[in-house]
Scaffold this motif. Structure first.
Motif, mmCIF file in Angstrom:
data_model
loop_
_atom_site.group_PDB
_atom_site.id
_atom_site.type_symbol
_atom_site.label_atom_id
_atom_site.label_comp_id
_atom_site.label_asym_id
_atom_site.label_seq_id
_atom_site.Cartn_x
_atom_site.Cartn_y
_atom_site.Cartn_z
ATOM 1 N N GLY A 89 -78.763 5.636 26.798
ATOM 2 C CA GLY A 89 -78.174 6.274 25.620
ATOM 3 C C GLY A 89 -78.635 7.689 25.370
ATOM 4 N N LEU A 90 -79.880 7.885 24.986
ATOM 5 C CA LEU A 90 -80.364 9.225 24.659
ATOM 6 C C LEU A 90 -80.581 10.061 25.910
ATOM 7 N N TYR A 91 -80.334 11.350 25.767
ATOM 8 C CA TYR A 91 -80.644 12.304 26.825
ATOM 9 C C TYR A 91 -82.119 12.177 27.162
ATOM 10 N N MET A 92 -82.457 12.227 28.429
ATOM 11 C CA MET A 92 -83.840 12.050 28.850
ATOM 12 C C MET A 92 -84.463 13.389 29.239
ATOM 13 N N PRO A 93 -85.376 13.901 28.426
ATOM 14 C CA PRO A 93 -86.021 15.157 28.784
ATOM 15 C C PRO A 93 -87.012 14.987 29.941
ATOM 16 N N GLU A 94 -87.078 16.008 30.777
ATOM 17 C CA GLU A 94 -88.087 16.073 31.830
ATOM 18 C C GLU A 94 -89.182 17.013 31.365
ATOM 19 N N PHE A 95 -90.390 16.762 31.808
ATOM 20 C CA PHE A 95 -91.494 17.652 31.455
ATOM 21 C C PHE A 95 -92.310 17.958 32.700
ATOM 22 N N ASP A 96 -93.027 19.058 32.636
ATOM 23 C CA ASP A 96 -93.888 19.494 33.733
ATOM 24 C C ASP A 96 -95.300 19.610 33.177
ATOM 25 N N TYR A 104 -91.803 23.657 23.999
ATOM 26 C CA TYR A 104 -90.697 22.706 24.092
ATOM 27 C C TYR A 104 -90.672 21.777 22.883
ATOM 28 N N LEU A 105 -91.853 21.360 22.437
ATOM 29 C CA LEU A 105 -91.915 20.454 21.298
ATOM 30 C C LEU A 105 -91.436 21.112 20.007
ATOM 31 N N LYS A 106 -91.352 22.428 19.993
ATOM 32 C CA LYS A 106 -90.831 23.161 18.834
ATOM 33 C C LYS A 106 -89.377 23.583 19.042
ATOM 34 N N GLU A 109 -83.793 21.651 21.111
ATOM 35 C CA GLU A 109 -83.435 20.501 21.938
ATOM 36 C C GLU A 109 -84.337 19.308 21.616
ATOM 37 N N TRP A 110 -85.657 19.511 21.621
ATOM 38 C CA TRP A 110 -86.581 18.421 21.346
ATOM 39 C C TRP A 110 -86.424 17.919 19.912
ATOM 40 N N GLN A 111 -86.249 18.838 18.965
ATOM 41 C CA GLN A 111 -86.079 18.441 17.567
ATOM 42 C C GLN A 111 -84.859 17.532 17.416
ATOM 43 N N GLN A 112 -83.781 17.852 18.127
ATOM 44 C CA GLN A 112 -82.561 17.045 18.056
ATOM 45 C C GLN A 112 -82.781 15.667 18.686
ATOM 46 N N GLU A 118 -85.855 9.017 16.097
ATOM 47 C CA GLU A 118 -86.575 8.639 14.879
ATOM 48 C C GLU A 118 -85.626 8.001 13.859
ATOM 49 N N ARG A 119 -84.438 8.557 13.684
ATOM 50 C CA ARG A 119 -83.462 7.983 12.757
ATOM 51 C C ARG A 119 -83.045 6.574 13.212
#
Length: 135
Positions: A89-96, A104-106, A109-112, A118-119
């Protein structure tokens, strides 16, 4: 931890966050794609990272009972099974791990993404606190 213990924890949870880190490196390898034996195609696994099987098992268990799932995948980990984008379902972020992720956490994209998850988690918590449906 046993599958029974994970099942118990999952049933008591409102959502699941999985982080698929690099775990096993495949220098040279081959995967067979498709289950139809007449149409098996080989795919190279050379220079590929795999993650723990639990990064597939736990989200699959959560998916079966309708929990919101957010999966973060370390860059380079093979996008297979539940780690493929869009599967749960949710888009899956990749991280390095070698970059500074605070930016990125700010990011919007991450907020959305995290806000949507969370909702969904709060909605599960709200539904579980309601009385059972009366007939």
């Amino acid at each position: 931890m046993s599958a029974t213990a994970i099942r118990r924890l999952t049933s008591e949870s409102y959502g699941l966050l999985t982080i698929a880190f690099r775990r096993a490196y495949v220098e040279r390898g081959t995967a067979n794609i498709r289950t139809d034996l007449e149409n098996i195609r080989e795919q190279s696994l050379d220079d590929t990272w795999l993650t723990t099987p639990w990064a597939h098992i736990e989200p699959a268990m959560a998916f079966q009972i309708g929990l919101p799932i957010l999966i973060l995948r370390e860059q380079g980990v093979r996008a297979d099974g539940v780690l493929e984008k869009g599967v749960v379902g949710l888009y899956m972020p990749e991280f390095d791990l070698h970059t500074h992720e605070e930016s990125y956490l700010k990011s919007p994209e991450w907020q959305q993404i995290s806000g949507k998850w969370e909702r969904q988690v709060k909605a599960v918590a709200d539904r579980r606190s309601e009385p059972p449906v009366l007939y």
